[in-house]
Design an enzyme around this catalytic site. Structure first.
Site, PDB file in Angstrom:
ATOM      1  N   TYR A   1       0.881  -1.161   0.073  1.00 51.69           N
ATOM      2  CA  TYR A   1      -0.014   0.064  -0.105  1.00 51.69           C
ATOM      3  C   TYR A   1       0.845   1.170   0.046  1.00 51.69           C
ATOM      4  CZ  TYR A   1      -3.972  -3.198   1.371  1.00 51.69           C
ATOM      5  OH  TYR A   1      -4.885  -4.068   1.441  1.00 51.69           O
TER       6      TYR A   1
ATOM      7  N   SER B   1     -13.332  -4.908   0.961  1.00 49.97           N
ATOM      8  CA  SER B   1     -14.301  -4.350  -0.064  1.00 49.97           C
ATOM      9  C   SER B   1     -15.659  -4.857   0.262  1.00 49.97           C
ATOM     10  CB  SER B   1     -14.117  -4.582  -1.713  1.00 49.97           C
ATOM     11  OG  SER B   1     -14.396  -3.518  -2.146  1.00 49.97           O
ATOM     12  N   PRO B   2     -16.051  -4.865   1.447  1.00 50.26           N
ATOM     13  CA  PRO B   2     -17.568  -5.410   1.584  1.00 50.26           C
ATOM     14  C   PRO B   2     -18.490  -4.170   1.306  1.00 50.26           C
ATOM     15  CG  PRO B   2     -16.543  -4.089   3.674  1.00 50.26           C
ATOM     16  CD  PRO B   2     -15.574  -4.237   2.512  1.00 50.26           C
ATOM     17  N   LEU B   3     -18.150  -3.065   0.599  1.00 51.62           N
ATOM     18  CA  LEU B   3     -19.189  -2.379   0.093  1.00 51.62           C
ATOM     19  C   LEU B   3     -19.056  -2.187  -1.449  1.00 51.62           C
ATOM     20  CD1 LEU B   3     -18.827   0.887   2.582  1.00 51.62           C
ATOM     21  CD2 LEU B   3     -20.691  -0.849   2.441  1.00 51.62           C
TER      22      LEU B   3
ATOM     23  N   GLY C   1     -17.041   0.498  -3.138  1.00 50.59           N
ATOM     24  CA  GLY C   1     -17.641   1.617  -2.977  1.00 50.59           C
ATOM     25  C   GLY C   1     -19.169   1.816  -3.667  1.00 50.59           C
TER      26      GLY C   1
ATOM     27  N   LEU D   1     -21.799   0.090  -3.426  1.00 47.86           N
ATOM     28  CA  LEU D   1     -22.856  -0.241  -2.519  1.00 47.86           C
ATOM     29  C   LEU D   1     -23.432   0.757  -1.727  1.00 47.86           C
ATOM     30  CD1 LEU D   1     -22.029  -4.066  -1.679  1.00 47.86           C
ATOM     31  CD2 LEU D   1     -24.285  -3.223  -3.002  1.00 47.86           C
TER      32      LEU D   1
ATOM     33  N   GLY E   1     -24.265   3.582  -2.972  1.00 45.79           N
ATOM     34  CA  GLY E   1     -25.157   4.194  -3.848  1.00 45.79           C
ATOM     35  C   GLY E   1     -24.919   5.333  -4.434  1.00 45.79           C
ATOM     36  N   LYS E   2     -23.572   6.049  -4.292  1.00 39.61           N
ATOM     37  CA  LYS E   2     -23.259   7.031  -4.962  1.00 39.61           C
ATOM     38  C   LYS E   2     -22.922   7.196  -6.530  1.00 39.61           C
ATOM     39  CE  LYS E   2     -18.215   6.294  -3.869  1.00 39.61           C
ATOM     40  NZ  LYS E   2     -17.134   6.750  -3.042  1.00 39.61           N
TER      41      LYS E   2
END
Length: 320
Positions: free
Chosen positions: A53, A204-206, A209, A211, A213-214
């Site tokens: 990273y 990355s549980p979203l 990014g 999920l 909604g953006k």
């Protein structure tokens, strides 16, 4: 925040983990310190980083905050090795020498004599898995790592590594992408982990990014999808199949009076084998939004609906 047992080990981790992928690149020292402070105050313990990273910059920044923002002993520190930096870019190298050298370099950057969890970041087709596993064993035997595991490996590799390691030191964890938009680990990795008693960390549980909604109406100018360096990371989840899942999440969120990301995290929290979902927030505000999902409980009918709408996206038959 709930503390969960990592597989069959004695290590306990917070059910939300703090990811540091953006640290020292898109997240500066001030925002990183605020994230770490907010996370610890909410009861979070698992902090996930990697030597790759920001070319080690994330580890250096995290190391500068440990002891100053939160005590080192209150953090379950996880780092990864196996991607070696060269003048031509990153090279996958999970050889014994590369892994142990990488771990030593990580410890220097983190300012600690051990990590709680050490993972091999990605499979290396050029190195025998037995050699990779020997480095994990050495990391534990030398005291540089308390527990070891794999990241982004296939189910057969998880099973083979667990067999080679045996019960002592044992394979503690497998880290893999897992969300309503990526349920691929349900095919082989989750069954293997369940049978072997290996804990699962979900990155990355979203859904990168999506999920949140953006991206439902447009691509925000300050989002990853608008970045020339990161657009390819998000693009696979911007199609029509993913859009149907996102809409279902948004509808459920509206009905519950919560945010879409809270619904997405709540769905993952009840997956039996997931010890922790690692959220990689770029800003303190984004992290606080994820922390706010801690009290969301989804009714059974919403869980079933989300299971059904997300299954076709990964080619799964309906679960009965």
């Amino acid at each position: 925040m709930e503390q969960r047992q990592l597989g069959r080990t004695g290590l306990r981790v917070s059910h939300l983990g703090l990811g540091t992928l953006t640290w020292s690149r898109d997240t500066d020292e001030h925002d990183a310190a605020e994230q770490l402070r907010d996370f610890a105050e909410a009861g979070g313990t698992l902090v996930d980083t990697s030597a790759s990273y920001a070319d080690g910059g994330a580890e250096e920044l995290l190391g500068s905050l440990l002891g100053r923002v939160v005590p080192r002993e209150e953090v379950v520190l996880c780092t990864k090795a196996g991607v070696r930096r060269t003048p031509d870019g990153g090279v996958v190298d999970a050889s014994r020498g590369a892994l142990l050298d990488g771990l030593d370099a990580s410890l220097r950057r983190l300012g600690t004599d051990h990590v709680d969890l050490f993972l091999v970041q990605t499979p290396d087709p050029r190195t025998p898995l037995a050699e990779t596993v020997s480095a994990l064993r050495r990391a534990v035997d030398s005291g540089r790592a308390r527990y070891v595991g794999l990241s982004n490996h296939a189910g057969w590799q998880v099973a083979r590594a667990a067999t080679l390691l045996g019960e002592d030191p044992g394979l503690a964890a497998v880290e893999a992408e897992y969300s309503l938009l990526q349920r691929g680990i349900e095919r082989e990795v989750l069954p293997a982990a369940a049978d072997l008693g290996v804990g699962v960390l979900a990155w990355s549980p979203l859904g990168r990014g999506v999920l949140t909604g953006k991206y439902r109406r447009t691509v925000p100018a300050d989002s990853r999808a608008a970045s020339p360096h990161l657009a390819g990371f998000v693009e696979p989840y911007l199609g029509s199949v993913a859009a149907a899942v996102v809409e279902a999440v948004a509808i459920a969120a509206d009905g519950l009076g919560r945010a879409p990301l809270e619904v997405a995290l709540a769905w993952l929290r009840v997956r039996a084998q997931v010890a922790s979902a690692v959220v990689g927030a770029r800003t303190p505000a984004q992290l606080r939004a994820s922390l706010a999902a801690d009290d969301v409980e989804l009714p059974p009918e919403i869980l079933r609906a989300l299971d059904e709408v997300s299954a076709p996206a990964t080619g799964y038959p309906e679960r009965r």
